[in-house]
Design a protein around this motif. Structure first.
Motif, mmCIF file in Angstrom:
data_model
loop_
_atom_site.group_PDB
_atom_site.id
_atom_site.type_symbol
_atom_site.label_atom_id
_atom_site.label_comp_id
_atom_site.label_asym_id
_atom_site.label_seq_id
_atom_site.Cartn_x
_atom_site.Cartn_y
_atom_site.Cartn_z
ATOM 1 N N SER A 132 5.870 8.470 2.005
ATOM 2 C CA SER A 132 5.893 9.230 0.758
ATOM 3 C C SER A 132 7.284 9.822 0.578
ATOM 4 C CB SER A 132 4.851 10.355 0.779
ATOM 5 O OG SER A 132 3.545 9.836 0.656
ATOM 6 N N LEU A 133 7.797 9.782 -0.649
ATOM 7 C CA LEU A 133 9.128 10.301 -0.946
ATOM 8 C C LEU A 133 8.994 11.501 -1.871
ATOM 9 C CD1 LEU A 133 11.006 6.916 -1.598
ATOM 10 C CD2 LEU A 133 10.780 8.185 0.551
ATOM 11 N N LEU A 134 9.591 12.610 -1.458
ATOM 12 C CA LEU A 134 9.513 13.860 -2.210
ATOM 13 C C LEU A 134 10.923 14.343 -2.503
ATOM 14 C CD1 LEU A 134 8.127 16.439 -3.281
ATOM 15 C CD2 LEU A 134 7.880 17.187 -0.905
ATOM 16 N N GLY A 135 11.265 14.492 -3.777
ATOM 17 C CA GLY A 135 12.624 14.875 -4.133
ATOM 18 C C GLY A 135 12.677 16.050 -5.073
ATOM 19 N N VAL A 154 6.760 2.193 0.191
ATOM 20 C CA VAL A 154 6.561 3.545 -0.339
ATOM 21 C C VAL A 154 5.110 3.769 -0.730
ATOM 22 C CG1 VAL A 154 7.243 5.189 -2.121
ATOM 23 C CG2 VAL A 154 8.940 3.622 -1.150
ATOM 24 N N ARG A 155 4.560 4.841 -0.242
ATOM 25 C CA ARG A 155 3.166 5.206 -0.539
ATOM 26 C C ARG A 155 3.053 5.919 -1.885
ATOM 27 N NH1 ARG A 155 -0.998 7.754 3.837
ATOM 28 N NH2 ARG A 155 -2.373 8.935 2.456
ATOM 29 N N GLY A 156 4.035 6.752 -2.201
ATOM 30 C CA GLY A 156 4.030 7.466 -3.456
ATOM 31 C C GLY A 156 5.293 8.294 -3.607
ATOM 32 N N VAL A 157 5.533 8.774 -4.815
ATOM 33 C CA VAL A 157 6.729 9.573 -5.119
ATOM 34 C C VAL A 157 6.294 10.869 -5.801
ATOM 35 C CG1 VAL A 157 8.808 9.718 -6.545
ATOM 36 C CG2 VAL A 157 8.280 7.602 -5.329
ATOM 37 N N ILE A 158 6.888 11.978 -5.375
ATOM 38 C CA ILE A 158 6.677 13.271 -6.011
ATOM 39 C C ILE A 158 8.047 13.866 -6.297
ATOM 40 C CG2 ILE A 158 5.693 15.579 -5.813
ATOM 41 C CD1 ILE A 158 3.736 14.472 -3.752
ATOM 42 N N THR A 159 8.261 14.330 -7.522
ATOM 43 C CA THR A 159 9.538 14.944 -7.875
ATOM 44 C C THR A 159 9.320 16.368 -8.372
ATOM 45 O OG1 THR A 159 9.478 14.074 -10.155
ATOM 46 C CG2 THR A 159 10.546 12.712 -8.468
#
Length: 285
Positions: A132-135, A154-159
């Motif tokens: 998971s990518l968190l930015g 990538v499992r998911g993205v949160i911004t």
């Protein structure tokens, strides 16, 4: 503070179209940064950080994770110290959260995205699990673009307050970006299709009272290419987004979803207390 505007996967819930927060032409033309008044209100970040302690009994009840890896990218001119409290919280919720390990974020200088991609690949290969990518702010741009390059990892993205949908002049930080990175933000923006959502579950957490990034630039428009996108509104400053209790809860809730079982954030199903802290009801489709 939550309101996803995007419809759920059509195959699971063919409902009425989601109400978008603004039209496509409006999004394309939006180039007005937040007002000086909102920028001055960024001092609220101190209160948001101090609110973590009284909010802890609720935050500690957030859904637990499955120990999958999470990489957290800091905002412009910030480093991993700025995301340390958030990462520690995620670790307590059984997530393997780590920083980006590149020091201060002075923009995508030569080698920055290559190293970020290498870190993602190493993490994926060493754990055998999607990441998971968190930015936060500019860090969210890295997360989104990496997910477009290697979605299979990538499992998911949160911004958090990431400006991907507006003009480069829709923030109060574009001059700082050019100064820190030594690059033209207009030319840089032309090199990427920033408004396009990654082909993985994607959540944009934003605030209408953001004093740095115009909130319209952080809202993902609905699209058929990836229906697994959503926008969650919180009451926060830009500088305080990474310390805001409601943002933390939303992040924890999103990361705790089982892989391959994405559903949109629903304020009404998170309990009465949580329902009070999000500005609008969250109704998919």
């Amino acid at each position: 503070m939550a309101k996803p505007f995007n419809p759920p996967p059509a195959q699971s819930r063919p409902a009425r179209p989601a109400k978008a927060p603004f039209s496509e032409p409006e999004a394309a033309l939006h180039d007005v940064p937040p007002s000086a008044w909102l920028l001055a209100l960024e001092v609220r970040a101190i209160w948001e950080f101090s609110a973590l302690l009284p909010a802890w009994p609720l935050l500690n009840r957030a859904p637990r994770g499955d120990s999958h890896p999470v990489v957290v990218f800091p905002g412009l001119t910030a480093n991993d110290i700025s995301t340390a409290p958030l990462r520690r919280y995620l670790q307590l919720l059984n997530h393997s959260a780590c920083g980006w390990d590149q020091g201060f974020n002075f923009g995508p200088r030569p080698g920055v995205m290559d190293e970020a991609r290498d870190q993602l690949v190493r993490t994926f290969e060493s754990t055998g699990r999607k990441v998971s990518l968190l930015g936060w702010s500019l860090g969210g741009i890295y997360a989104r673009e990496l997910a477009k390059e290697v979605p299979q990892m990538v499992r998911g993205v949160i911004t958090l307050g990431t400006p991907f949908a507006g003009s480069h002049k829709s923030t109060n930080a574009w001059r700082l970006y050019e100064l820190a990175s030594g690059r033209s933000i207009e030319r840089e923006s032309e090199s990427y299709n920033l408004p396009k959502a990654p082909p993985v579950p994607t959540t944009s957490i934003y605030s209408r009272t953001d004093g740095v990034v115009a909130w319209q630039g952080s809202v993902q428009s609905p699209g058929s290419e990836n229906p697994q996108t959503e926008n969650i509104e919180v009451l926060a400053s830009h500088v305080g987004l990474g310390f805001n209790p409601s943002a933390w809860w939303a992040i924890a809730d999103r990361l705790a979803q089982p892989e391959g079982q994405w559903t949109p954030f629903m304020r009404e199903t998170r309990g009465r207390i949580q329902g009070l802290i999000y500005p609008y009801p969250s109704r998919p489709g």
